[in-house]
Enzyme design. Structure first.
Site, PDB file in Angstrom:
ATOM      1  N   CYS A 152       0.848  -1.200   0.000  1.00  0.00           N
ATOM      2  CA  CYS A 152       0.000   0.000   0.000  1.00  0.00           C
ATOM      3  C   CYS A 152       0.884   1.253   0.000  1.00  0.00           C
ATOM      4  O   CYS A 152       1.804   1.374  -0.796  1.00  0.00           O
ATOM      5  CB  CYS A 152      -0.954  -0.055   1.194  1.00  0.00           C
ATOM      6  SG  CYS A 152      -2.170   1.276   1.206  1.00  0.00           S
ATOM      7  N   ASP A 307      -9.957  -3.760  -5.427  1.00  0.00           N
ATOM      8  CA  ASP A 307      -9.401  -2.748  -4.524  1.00  0.00           C
ATOM      9  C   ASP A 307     -10.053  -1.396  -4.798  1.00  0.00           C
ATOM     10  O   ASP A 307     -10.014  -0.897  -5.919  1.00  0.00           O
ATOM     11  CB  ASP A 307      -7.882  -2.666  -4.745  1.00  0.00           C
ATOM     12  CG  ASP A 307      -7.157  -1.935  -3.619  1.00  0.00           C
ATOM     13  OD1 ASP A 307      -7.825  -1.222  -2.857  1.00  0.00           O
ATOM     14  OD2 ASP A 307      -5.931  -2.088  -3.515  1.00  0.00           O
ATOM     15  N   HIS A 336      -8.233  -5.022  -1.276  1.00  0.00           N
ATOM     16  CA  HIS A 336      -7.010  -4.374  -0.788  1.00  0.00           C
ATOM     17  C   HIS A 336      -6.393  -5.113   0.398  1.00  0.00           C
ATOM     18  O   HIS A 336      -5.169  -5.221   0.496  1.00  0.00           O
ATOM     19  CB  HIS A 336      -7.353  -2.938  -0.374  1.00  0.00           C
ATOM     20  CG  HIS A 336      -6.169  -2.105  -0.028  1.00  0.00           C
ATOM     21  ND1 HIS A 336      -5.324  -1.586  -0.980  1.00  0.00           N
ATOM     22  CD2 HIS A 336      -5.671  -1.697   1.164  1.00  0.00           C
ATOM     23  CE1 HIS A 336      -4.363  -0.890  -0.387  1.00  0.00           C
ATOM     24  NE2 HIS A 336      -4.544  -0.941   0.912  1.00  0.00           N
TER      25      HIS A 336
END
Length: 362
Positions: A152, A307, A336
């Site tokens: 991320c 996501d 995600h």
């Protein structure tokens, strides 16, 4: 001995149709999960601390199998998470998987910031912490090259670090659901528009951004799914213990964030979401322009199909700006968070990461 009230209730329950009894059992089990059961234990892969700086720690995971790959791997996660997210539970841990595959694995734990850390900028994390961690990993492992994995926002930070340090021996970089292009960040683009979002007032007022505020913003991207969906799913599948265990891990992850240092948050929102400076080549870190074309390492860039935090097109955009000759973009059939744990992660993400890295770590 049953009390009269309980006996009456048991008689009523036994007289119900089978479907009603099953529904009752599912509600009963879901209530137990929500009210009496302990949170799952996380981050259990054995490790040792090999370096610290302020609240940051560098972990080296203890090998469960003989080391088979020469190049060590350093993992960097987002500033809003806790370090266990990549080592959630035995059998559901990317770190455990890679250690068992014979990799020498390290993780940079950012620690939990408080008000005293409100002036920490992304510059500080990228220029003061990651480079020292890299050098410590190289020294500890005895290797002359290193692999990096950023998850991320940690991947976005890793890309900036790599672009600013082309002299360091970075053999491989894996990005997992890391946004690079912020021109179209879905609903975030509208919510964070400078016309409507008073970023300075928020940061100046709060100092550090509470994790509940970050979590609320992420959940509002899909409010029905994120606020009500988990509990509907829990009641619906409460008799499936495998699902319940995964559900508890997911809730542990999403509800256990940490504060975001105010100045780093100001920088993240203004320079990335509002001005998209990274991909434009306009980002300046400690007075140095960040040019992603400086990245020449082998790159595996992973997006998640479902996501909504790092949308696949935000992730894929990196492929057009780096100079790497060996670069692969792939999308996992996950979201995600579930790119890191759960059935699809175990069957898809882990082998994809492990196999790609093994071929490039000798």
């Amino acid at each position: 001995m049953s009390t009269p009230v309980l006996k009456d209730w048991e008689e009523i329950l036994n007289s119900m149709p089978e479907e009603a009894k099953r529904t009752y059992r599912r509600f009963q089990r879901a209530t137990e999960v929500l009210t009496t059961e302990a949170e799952p234990q996380v981050g259990l892969t054995p490790k040792e601390v090999i370096w610290t700086k302020n609240k940051t720690k560098l972990y080296r995971y203890m090998p469960a199998a003989p080391k088979q790959h020469r190049i060590p791997l350093l993992m960097v996660y987002a500033l809003i998470n806790k370090p266990y997210i990549l080592d959630l539970s035995p059998g559901n841990s990317l770190i455990e998987y890679l250690v068992n595959q014979g990799f020498d694995v390290y993780l940079l734990d950012w620690g939990t910031p408080s008000l005293e850390d409100r002036n920490m900028k992304l510059d500080d994390y990228i220029m003061d912490y990651i480079p020292r961690a890299v050098r410590k990993v190289l020294k500890t492992s005895g290797a002359d090259e290193i692999s990096l994995l950023g998850y991320c926002m940690g991947g976005t930070m890793t890309s900036i670090f790599a672009a600013l340090h082309p002299q360091l021996p970075i053999r491989n970089i894996i990005f997992m659901t890391s946004p690079f292009d912020f021109a179209d960040a879905g609903l975030f683009t509208n919510w964070l528009d400078e016309k409507y979002f008073n970023l300075d007032k928020m940061v100046d007022t709060l100092g550090v951004i509470p994790p509940e505020m970050i979590d609320f913003g992420n959940k509002m991207l899909k409010p029905i799914v994120n606020f009500y969906g988990p509990y509907v799913s829990l009641v619906d599948r409460a008799e499936n213990e495998s699902f319940v265990n995964g559900w508890k891990l997911m809730q542990k992850w999403v509800n256990d964030g940490i504060p975001f240092p105010g100045e780093a948050f100001r920088q993240w929102i203004r320079e990335f979401y509002q001005h998209n400076k990274l991909l434009k080549g306009e980002l300046i870190v400690r007075g140095r322009p960040v040019d992603l074309s400086n990245i020449k390492a082998n790159v595996l860039n992973i997006a998640a199909e479902r996501d909504h935090i790092a949308i696949p097109h935000q992730v894929k955009a990196l492929m057009n700006v780096i100079s790497s000759e060996d670069k692969t973009y792939t999308e996992m059939p996950t979201g995600h968070v579930s790119v890191c744990f759960g059935r699809q992660a175990i069957n898809k993400t882990y082998p994809t990461v492990g196999n790609w890295l093994a071929e490039r770590s000798q």
